[in-house]
Design a protein around this motif. Structure first.
Motif, PDB file in Angstrom:
ATOM      1  N   ALA A  19       0.833  -1.210   0.000  1.00 13.06           N
ATOM      2  CA  ALA A  19       0.000   0.000   0.000  1.00 13.06           C
ATOM      3  C   ALA A  19       0.866   1.257   0.000  1.00 13.06           C
ATOM      4  CB  ALA A  19      -0.935  -0.008   1.206  1.00 13.06           C
ATOM      5  N   HIS A  20       1.903   1.267   0.823  1.00 16.42           N
ATOM      6  CA  HIS A  20       2.800   2.420   0.853  1.00 16.42           C
ATOM      7  C   HIS A  20       3.559   2.556  -0.464  1.00 16.42           C
ATOM      8  CE1 HIS A  20       3.070   3.556   5.358  1.00 16.42           C
ATOM      9  NE2 HIS A  20       1.945   2.873   5.154  1.00 16.42           N
ATOM     10  N   SER A  21       3.977   1.443  -1.041  1.00 18.82           N
ATOM     11  CA  SER A  21       4.694   1.503  -2.318  1.00 18.82           C
ATOM     12  C   SER A  21       3.828   2.128  -3.398  1.00 18.82           C
ATOM     13  CB  SER A  21       5.123   0.095  -2.741  1.00 18.82           C
ATOM     14  OG  SER A  21       6.045  -0.461  -1.830  1.00 18.82           O
ATOM     15  N   GLN A  22       2.571   1.725  -3.459  1.00 21.75           N
ATOM     16  CA  GLN A  22       1.668   2.303  -4.444  1.00 21.75           C
ATOM     17  C   GLN A  22       1.575   3.814  -4.274  1.00 21.75           C
ATOM     18  OE1 GLN A  22      -1.491   3.816  -4.301  1.00 21.75           O
ATOM     19  NE2 GLN A  22      -1.951   3.669  -6.480  1.00 21.75           N
ATOM     20  N   ALA A  23       1.539   4.255  -3.025  1.00 22.27           N
ATOM     21  CA  ALA A  23       1.437   5.686  -2.749  1.00 22.27           C
ATOM     22  C   ALA A  23       2.717   6.429  -3.134  1.00 22.27           C
ATOM     23  CB  ALA A  23       1.119   5.900  -1.275  1.00 22.27           C
ATOM     24  N   TRP A  24       3.886   5.840  -2.806  1.00 29.32           N
ATOM     25  CA  TRP A  24       5.147   6.484  -3.190  1.00 29.32           C
ATOM     26  C   TRP A  24       5.275   6.555  -4.705  1.00 29.32           C
ATOM     27  CZ3 TRP A  24       7.127   9.350   0.238  1.00 29.32           C
ATOM     28  CH2 TRP A  24       7.258   8.978   1.581  1.00 29.32           C
ATOM     29  N   ARG A  25       4.793   5.542  -5.430  1.00 29.66           N
ATOM     30  CA  ARG A  25       4.847   5.570  -6.894  1.00 29.66           C
ATOM     31  C   ARG A  25       3.990   6.684  -7.474  1.00 29.66           C
ATOM     32  NH1 ARG A  25       3.791   0.025  -6.568  1.00 29.66           N
ATOM     33  NH2 ARG A  25       1.708   0.352  -7.437  1.00 29.66           N
ATOM     34  N   THR A  26       2.918   7.002  -6.790  1.00 29.59           N
ATOM     35  CA  THR A  26       1.881   7.867  -7.350  1.00 29.59           C
ATOM     36  C   THR A  26       1.997   9.325  -6.949  1.00 29.59           C
ATOM     37  OG1 THR A  26       0.361   5.978  -7.286  1.00 29.59           O
ATOM     38  CG2 THR A  26      -0.640   8.146  -7.535  1.00 29.59           C
ATOM     39  N   VAL A  27       2.499   9.600  -5.745  1.00 29.73           N
ATOM     40  CA  VAL A  27       2.317  10.917  -5.148  1.00 29.73           C
ATOM     41  C   VAL A  27       2.861  12.054  -6.008  1.00 29.73           C
ATOM     42  CG1 VAL A  27       4.443  10.778  -3.721  1.00 29.73           C
ATOM     43  CG2 VAL A  27       2.505  12.232  -2.997  1.00 29.73           C
ATOM     44  N   ASN A  28       4.040  11.889  -6.621  1.00 27.68           N
ATOM     45  CA  ASN A  28       4.590  12.974  -7.430  1.00 27.68           C
ATOM     46  C   ASN A  28       3.974  13.057  -8.815  1.00 27.68           C
ATOM     47  OD1 ASN A  28       7.411  12.206  -5.662  1.00 27.68           O
ATOM     48  ND2 ASN A  28       6.787  14.341  -5.794  1.00 27.68           N
ATOM     49  N   ARG A  29       3.224  12.040  -9.173  1.00 23.42           N
ATOM     50  CA  ARG A  29       2.576  12.061 -10.480  1.00 23.42           C
ATOM     51  C   ARG A  29       1.237  12.788 -10.457  1.00 23.42           C
ATOM     52  NH1 ARG A  29       5.661   7.435 -10.272  1.00 23.42           N
ATOM     53  NH2 ARG A  29       6.792   6.912 -12.198  1.00 23.42           N
ATOM     54  N   VAL A  30       0.690  12.988  -9.268  1.00 23.81           N
ATOM     55  CA  VAL A  30      -0.617  13.657  -9.179  1.00 23.81           C
ATOM     56  C   VAL A  30      -0.557  14.970  -8.414  1.00 23.81           C
ATOM     57  CG1 VAL A  30      -1.970  11.557  -9.436  1.00 23.81           C
ATOM     58  CG2 VAL A  30      -1.294  12.292  -7.170  1.00 23.81           C
ATOM     59  N   TYR A  31       0.450  15.153  -7.560  1.00 27.93           N
ATOM     60  CA  TYR A  31       0.577  16.393  -6.791  1.00 27.93           C
ATOM     61  C   TYR A  31       1.879  17.107  -7.149  1.00 27.93           C
ATOM     62  CZ  TYR A  31      -3.309  15.004  -3.811  1.00 27.93           C
ATOM     63  OH  TYR A  31      -4.557  14.635  -3.341  1.00 27.93           O
ATOM     64  N   ASP A  32       1.799  18.425  -7.226  1.00 31.23           N
ATOM     65  CA  ASP A  32       2.973  19.259  -7.466  1.00 31.23           C
ATOM     66  C   ASP A  32       3.570  19.610  -6.111  1.00 31.23           C
ATOM     67  OD1 ASP A  32       4.906  20.897  -8.479  1.00 31.23           O
ATOM     68  OD2 ASP A  32       3.566  22.587  -8.894  1.00 31.23           O
ATOM     69  N   LEU A  33       4.617  18.893  -5.725  1.00 30.79           N
ATOM     70  CA  LEU A  33       5.195  19.008  -4.387  1.00 30.79           C
ATOM     71  C   LEU A  33       6.556  19.686  -4.431  1.00 30.79           C
ATOM     72  CD1 LEU A  33       4.274  15.442  -3.075  1.00 30.79           C
ATOM     73  CD2 LEU A  33       3.222  17.614  -2.397  1.00 30.79           C
ATOM     74  N   GLY A  43     -17.752  13.890  -9.151  1.00 30.63           N
ATOM     75  CA  GLY A  43     -18.561  12.685  -9.271  1.00 30.63           C
ATOM     76  C   GLY A  43     -17.770  11.436  -9.565  1.00 30.63           C
ATOM     77  N   HIS A  44     -16.495  11.585  -9.940  1.00 30.81           N
ATOM     78  CA  HIS A  44     -15.643  10.429 -10.228  1.00 30.81           C
ATOM     79  C   HIS A  44     -14.933  10.025  -8.943  1.00 30.81           C
ATOM     80  CE1 HIS A  44     -16.526  11.899 -14.212  1.00 30.81           C
ATOM     81  NE2 HIS A  44     -16.011  10.790 -14.736  1.00 30.81           N
ATOM     82  N   ILE A  45     -15.327   8.893  -8.410  1.00 30.47           N
ATOM     83  CA  ILE A  45     -14.932   8.521  -7.055  1.00 30.47           C
ATOM     84  C   ILE A  45     -13.487   8.029  -6.988  1.00 30.47           C
ATOM     85  CG2 ILE A  45     -17.294   7.983  -6.377  1.00 30.47           C
ATOM     86  CD1 ILE A  45     -16.677   5.031  -6.791  1.00 30.47           C
ATOM     87  N   ILE A  46     -12.937   8.077  -5.753  1.00 24.28           N
ATOM     88  CA  ILE A  46     -11.622   7.533  -5.473  1.00 24.28           C
ATOM     89  C   ILE A  46     -11.777   6.351  -4.518  1.00 24.28           C
ATOM     90  CG2 ILE A  46     -10.461   9.714  -5.897  1.00 24.28           C
ATOM     91  CD1 ILE A  46     -10.257  10.009  -2.811  1.00 24.28           C
ATOM     92  N   GLY A  47     -10.648   5.712  -4.126  1.00 21.48           N
ATOM     93  CA  GLY A  47     -10.729   4.497  -3.328  1.00 21.48           C
ATOM     94  C   GLY A  47      -9.784   4.480  -2.145  1.00 21.48           C
ATOM     95  N   TYR A  48      -9.687   3.303  -1.531  1.00 20.31           N
ATOM     96  CA  TYR A  48      -8.884   3.099  -0.331  1.00 20.31           C
ATOM     97  C   TYR A  48      -7.438   3.534  -0.518  1.00 20.31           C
ATOM     98  CZ  TYR A  48      -6.268   0.179   3.055  1.00 20.31           C
ATOM     99  OH  TYR A  48      -5.405  -0.276   4.017  1.00 20.31           O
ATOM    100  N   GLU A  49      -6.848   3.158  -1.665  1.00 19.37           N
ATOM    101  CA  GLU A  49      -5.425   3.408  -1.876  1.00 19.37           C
ATOM    102  C   GLU A  49      -5.089   4.891  -1.909  1.00 19.37           C
ATOM    103  OE1 GLU A  49      -7.226   3.179  -6.029  1.00 19.37           O
ATOM    104  OE2 GLU A  49      -7.529   2.266  -4.068  1.00 19.37           O
ATOM    105  N   HIS A  50      -6.072   5.738  -2.253  1.00 21.08           N
ATOM    106  CA  HIS A  50      -5.807   7.170  -2.345  1.00 21.08           C
ATOM    107  C   HIS A  50      -5.473   7.778  -0.978  1.00 21.08           C
ATOM    108  CE1 HIS A  50      -7.903   6.294  -6.097  1.00 21.08           C
ATOM    109  NE2 HIS A  50      -7.408   7.414  -6.579  1.00 21.08           N
ATOM    110  N   SER A  51      -5.995   7.178   0.093  1.00 23.17           N
ATOM    111  CA  SER A  51      -5.692   7.722   1.419  1.00 23.17           C
ATOM    112  C   SER A  51      -4.199   7.661   1.710  1.00 23.17           C
ATOM    113  CB  SER A  51      -6.481   6.966   2.501  1.00 23.17           C
ATOM    114  OG  SER A  51      -6.077   5.609   2.591  1.00 23.17           O
ATOM    115  N   PHE A  52      -3.504   6.642   1.198  1.00 25.48           N
ATOM    116  CA  PHE A  52      -2.056   6.533   1.387  1.00 25.48           C
ATOM    117  C   PHE A  52      -1.307   7.551   0.528  1.00 25.48           C
ATOM    118  CE2 PHE A  52      -3.697   2.398   2.672  1.00 25.48           C
ATOM    119  CZ  PHE A  52      -3.040   2.208   3.881  1.00 25.48           C
ATOM    120  N   THR A  53      -1.800   7.796  -0.680  1.00 24.73           N
ATOM    121  CA  THR A  53      -1.190   8.828  -1.516  1.00 24.73           C
ATOM    122  C   THR A  53      -1.305  10.186  -0.840  1.00 24.73           C
ATOM    123  OG1 THR A  53      -1.748   7.575  -3.510  1.00 24.73           O
ATOM    124  CG2 THR A  53      -1.183   9.895  -3.802  1.00 24.73           C
ATOM    125  N   HIS A  54      -2.472  10.469  -0.253  1.00 25.58           N
ATOM    126  CA  HIS A  54      -2.658  11.734   0.466  1.00 25.58           C
ATOM    127  C   HIS A  54      -1.729  11.813   1.674  1.00 25.58           C
ATOM    128  CE1 HIS A  54      -7.030  11.495  -1.220  1.00 25.58           C
ATOM    129  NE2 HIS A  54      -6.157  11.837  -2.150  1.00 25.58           N
TER     130      HIS A  54
END
Length: 408
Positions: free
Chosen positions: A21-35, A343-354
């Motif tokens: 779960a954490h790996s998925q979030a680390w893979r994703t976080v910089n691809r969706v947020y400008d940090l 209206g386009h929903i998100i899921g459990y894994e997004h909480s880790f990305t956040h």
């Protein structure tokens, strides 16, 4: 520490359920947020050389190791992410902080109050040198939960009077389910109480802004003996078919944690609360539900409908009152600006990305991420009070203060 202020090189310890779960979030976080910094997946650690090599390839890590001590002291690691069973949280986190690494540690923070106090003290000391730490209570980062907190903070519910929280699962209902590490006190610290009860303790305190001050509790272990596992991790496992010492059937071991915990509590703002955590709620897979009743309204969150809130606004004219459904998917809702159209929903894994977004932003800007190790210590003290109350026949038990000192 990294010479580049725009890169944080991450080392992850653990590759099972939470590690994935954490790996998925680390893979994703910089691809969706400008940090302000880029998270780089540098190294993953696990005890089995073959399995951790496979995990590195499968989960997207640049390298792998079987020695967490090597990981926390390497010059090319800035952040240590701890996703191991609770019996190793303290040792790994303390070593990482001492080495000047920022630390993200999964919940509950530790297996004992003593360990949690040591971790919070070490984190407070490290903070004076610019080293940050955070405990991973990911459900805080569900947009609907953060919005729930915002409604309470804005006074939309008025004076909070009742808190009602349940977290129900059924994955060990079968008495033939094996004796995995989560059912052993020396590995997990506690059972349903620490595994899922910790989540609703943190979530309700986060949402209300109030702390639990005392509890009356009961716990129960429904199945006290289980087959020993052949090779089981996390929430799944297979039964070892080898014969017992007398040749009569599979060997068994003793369950040393609770299967369920129920308690009532008082919060420091005057609210009364009830909590239930069970891994024996047949038919409930991952059912977390929180309801907050106030003098001016009620708000309800259900993890199985995690994109929604139910809100009752008693300030409306009587003819217009009733529970309304708020779909928390607008761009101006918490965390949602990076995702999809309304209206386009998100899921459990997004909480880790956040969670990773908030952690990276805090570390990169030199601010304090939340929940801190001190916040997680306070949750640990509630868990301890629940355990002590249950051992004393449900007697009222005060929660000890979370005093944290900084080493000179």
């Amino acid at each position: 520490m990294s010479t580049s202020p725009r890169e944080l090189r991450v080392g992850l310890v653990g590759y099972a359920f939470m590690g994935a779960a954490h790996s998925q979030a680390w893979r994703t976080v910089n691809r969706v947020y400008d940090l302000p910094a880029r998270a780089r997946m540098t190294l993953i650690c696990g005890r089995d050389a073959g399995k951790v090599a496979d995990a590195a390839d499968r989960l997207g890590w640049e390298g792998h190791t079987t020695d967490w001590r090597d990981l926390v002291t390497r010059d090319d690691i800035d952040v240590v992410d701890v996703c191991t069973p609770g019996d190793s949280h303290a040792e790994i986190a303390l070593a990482a902080l001492a080495a000047g690494k920022h630390v993200l540690c999964e919940k509950p923070l530790a297996n004992t109050v003593e360990e949690a106090r040591a971790m919070a003290a070490a984190a407070a000391t490290a903070r004076t040198a610019g080293v940050r730490s955070m405990c991973g209570f990911n459900y805080r980062r569900v947009p609907a939960v953060t919005m729930m907190r915002d409604l309470v903070a804005a006074g939309r519910l008025g004076v909070i009077r009742h808190v009602r929280a349940t977290y129900l699962q059924d994955w060990i209902v079968d008495p033939q389910f094996p004796l995995v590490w989560r059912l052993l006190k020396d590995r997990a610290g506690s059972g349903a109480l620490g595994d899922i009860g910790a989540h609703i303790i943190d979530l309700t305190q986060f949402v209300t802004g109030q702390r639990i001050t005392g509890v009356s509790a009961v716990t129960e272990t429904f199945v006290k003996e289980r087959p020993l596992p052949a090779d089981a991790q996390g929430l799944t496992g297979s039964v070892d078919g080898s014969a017992g010492v007398d040749g009569s059937g599979p060997a068994t071991g003793t369950v040393t944690v609770d299967d369920a915990a129920v308690f009532v509590a008082r919060l420091d703002g005057g609210a009364l609360a009830t909590y239930e955590a069970s891994r024996f709620a047949t038919g409930r897979k991952n059912a977390l539900r929180v309801e907050i009743n106030g003098s001016l309204g009620t708000v309800v969150f259900d993890l199985e409908r995690l994109n929604e809130l139910e809100f009752y606004d008693a300030a409306l004219p009587p003819a217009e009152q009733g529970f309304s459904r708020i779909l928390v998917t607008e761009g101006d809702h918490p965390y949602m600006s990076a995702w999809w159209p309304p209206g386009h929903i998100i899921g459990y894994e997004h909480s880790f990305t956040h969670q990773m977004r908030d952690f990276v932003e805090a570390v990169a800007t030199g601010t304090d991420p939340a929940p801190s190790f001190a916040d997680a210590l306070q949750v640990q003290l509630v868990l301890d009070a629940v355990t002590r109350s249950a051992e004393l026949g449900s007697s009222w038990t005060e929660v000890e203060p979370a005093l944290v000192t900084v080493a000179a």
